[in-house]
Design a protein around this motif. Structure first.
Motif, PDB file in Angstrom:
ATOM      1  N   ILE A   1      46.573  35.069  47.024  1.00 35.91           N
ATOM      2  CA  ILE A   1      45.265  35.673  46.788  1.00 35.91           C
ATOM      3  C   ILE A   1      44.380  34.665  46.076  1.00 35.91           C
ATOM      4  N   HIS A   2      43.144  34.515  46.552  1.00 31.53           N
ATOM      5  CA  HIS A   2      42.185  33.585  45.968  1.00 31.53           C
ATOM      6  C   HIS A   2      41.224  34.366  45.068  1.00 31.53           C
ATOM      7  N   VAL A   3      41.073  33.917  43.834  1.00 32.09           N
ATOM      8  CA  VAL A   3      40.340  34.683  42.829  1.00 32.09           C
ATOM      9  C   VAL A   3      39.345  33.805  42.075  1.00 32.09           C
ATOM     10  N   GLY A   4      38.445  34.490  41.344  1.00 33.00           N
ATOM     11  CA  GLY A   4      37.541  33.824  40.413  1.00 33.00           C
ATOM     12  C   GLY A   4      38.101  33.954  39.001  1.00 33.00           C
ATOM     13  N   ASN A   5      37.228  34.239  38.037  1.00 29.70           N
ATOM     14  CA  ASN A   5      37.633  34.363  36.634  1.00 29.70           C
ATOM     15  C   ASN A   5      38.303  35.719  36.407  1.00 29.70           C
ATOM     16  N   LEU A   6      39.575  35.702  36.073  1.00 26.64           N
ATOM     17  CA  LEU A   6      40.319  36.951  35.864  1.00 26.64           C
ATOM     18  C   LEU A   6      40.307  37.423  34.414  1.00 26.64           C
ATOM     19  N   GLU A   7      39.735  36.625  33.518  1.00 28.67           N
ATOM     20  CA  GLU A   7      39.810  36.959  32.098  1.00 28.67           C
ATOM     21  C   GLU A   7      38.644  37.806  31.614  1.00 28.67           C
ATOM     22  N   VAL A   8      37.604  37.967  32.422  1.00 25.41           N
ATOM     23  CA  VAL A   8      36.475  38.793  31.990  1.00 25.41           C
ATOM     24  C   VAL A   8      36.903  40.253  31.923  1.00 25.41           C
TER      25      VAL A   8
ATOM     26  N   VAL B   1      48.800  33.892  43.001  1.00 25.69           N
ATOM     27  CA  VAL B   1      47.375  34.014  42.673  1.00 25.69           C
ATOM     28  C   VAL B   1      46.805  32.613  42.430  1.00 25.69           C
ATOM     29  N   ARG B   2      45.783  32.245  43.204  1.00 21.68           N
ATOM     30  CA  ARG B   2      45.157  30.930  43.080  1.00 21.68           C
ATOM     31  C   ARG B   2      43.681  31.076  42.707  1.00 21.68           C
ATOM     32  N   THR B   3      43.236  30.269  41.748  1.00 22.32           N
ATOM     33  CA  THR B   3      41.829  30.275  41.362  1.00 22.32           C
ATOM     34  C   THR B   3      41.018  29.461  42.356  1.00 22.32           C
ATOM     35  N   ASP B   4      39.928  30.056  42.843  1.00 23.65           N
ATOM     36  CA  ASP B   4      39.024  29.398  43.782  1.00 23.65           C
ATOM     37  C   ASP B   4      37.750  29.027  43.023  1.00 23.65           C
ATOM     38  N   PRO B   5      37.471  27.741  42.823  1.00 22.33           N
ATOM     39  CA  PRO B   5      36.280  27.327  42.062  1.00 22.33           C
ATOM     40  C   PRO B   5      34.978  27.912  42.605  1.00 22.33           C
ATOM     41  N   GLU B   6      34.906  28.165  43.909  1.00 24.27           N
ATOM     42  CA  GLU B   6      33.686  28.706  44.495  1.00 24.27           C
ATOM     43  C   GLU B   6      33.450  30.161  44.105  1.00 24.27           C
TER      44      GLU B   6
END
Length: 208
Positions: free
Chosen positions: A92-99, A156-161
């Motif tokens: 799964i490609h994600v953005g910021n999960l900490e918000v 889970v992978r962070t996607d910079p875009e």
């Protein structure tokens, strides 16, 4: 009834220092969307003082089955459902999960809109209500709930875009005014919301 957005508060979430914001907090939008909502909110508020029968609300994040996958919860649910259906690799490609965000079920929000339509606006020209749960949730926790429902080991992978420059770290609302004046409070458990959203995307993706 004017449906605004919690995004109108913008930078006020940061100055609130981790506490739920009330309707008296200044509108300091940090996004174009928030700015348009804040502008209409202020205009209608001014018109109410000139005699317009108006009630404004500022709903916080809400979701439910059928919502577009342009939003975070259905976007995650669709990705997980595609993995369950064998249509995607288990990543799964994600953005910021900490918000942290204040999430509601759309069915609870619609109940609030119906009650707002019947409130006595003559008693208070500056009639505005937060529609919120008062319970912030990390985006990471929501994703974990969906992955747990899949029963699959998913990377889970962070996607910079997908990262936002103006992302607000914490946003939560105080809806005590809605509870007192409208006799409204959220009724749908968040676990049920997640189950229903995931179930919808499983059906859409043909997952068993």
């Amino acid at each position: 009834v004017y449906v605004g957005s919690s995004e109108a508060y913008g930078a006020s979430f940061q100055s609130a220092a981790g506490r739920p914001v009330t309707e008296s907090e200044p509108l300091r939008p940090t996004t174009v969307y928030g700015a348009t909502k804040a502008a209409a909110d202020l205009m209608i508020g001014q018109m109410a003082y000139d005699g317009l029968r108006a009630v404004r609300c500022r709903p916080f994040n809400h979701t439910g089955p059928g919502q577009s996958d342009a939003y975070v919860v259905p976007a995650f649910a669709r990705q997980v459902a595609e993995i369950v259906a064998g249509k995607s690799e288990p990543v799964i490609h994600v953005g910021n999960l900490e918000v942290e965000r204040d999430f509601l079920d759309v069915r609870d929000v619609v109940r609030a809109y119906a009650r707002l339509a019947m409130v006595d606006v003559d008693a208070e020209p500056d009639c505005v209500f937060n529609i919120a749960s008062g319970q912030p949730r990390k985006i990471r926790d929501i994703l974990d709930m969906l992955i747990a429902r899949s029963g699959i080991d998913i990377e889970v992978r962070t996607d910079p875009e997908r990262l936002r420059l103006n992302d607000t770290p914490f946003a939560c609302g105080d809806a005590s005014k809605a509870r007192d004046r409208l006799n409204w409070r959220p009724l749908v458990p968040f676990e049920q919301t997640i189950a229903d959203v995931f179930g919808y995307w499983r059906r859409m993706c043909g997952a068993r």
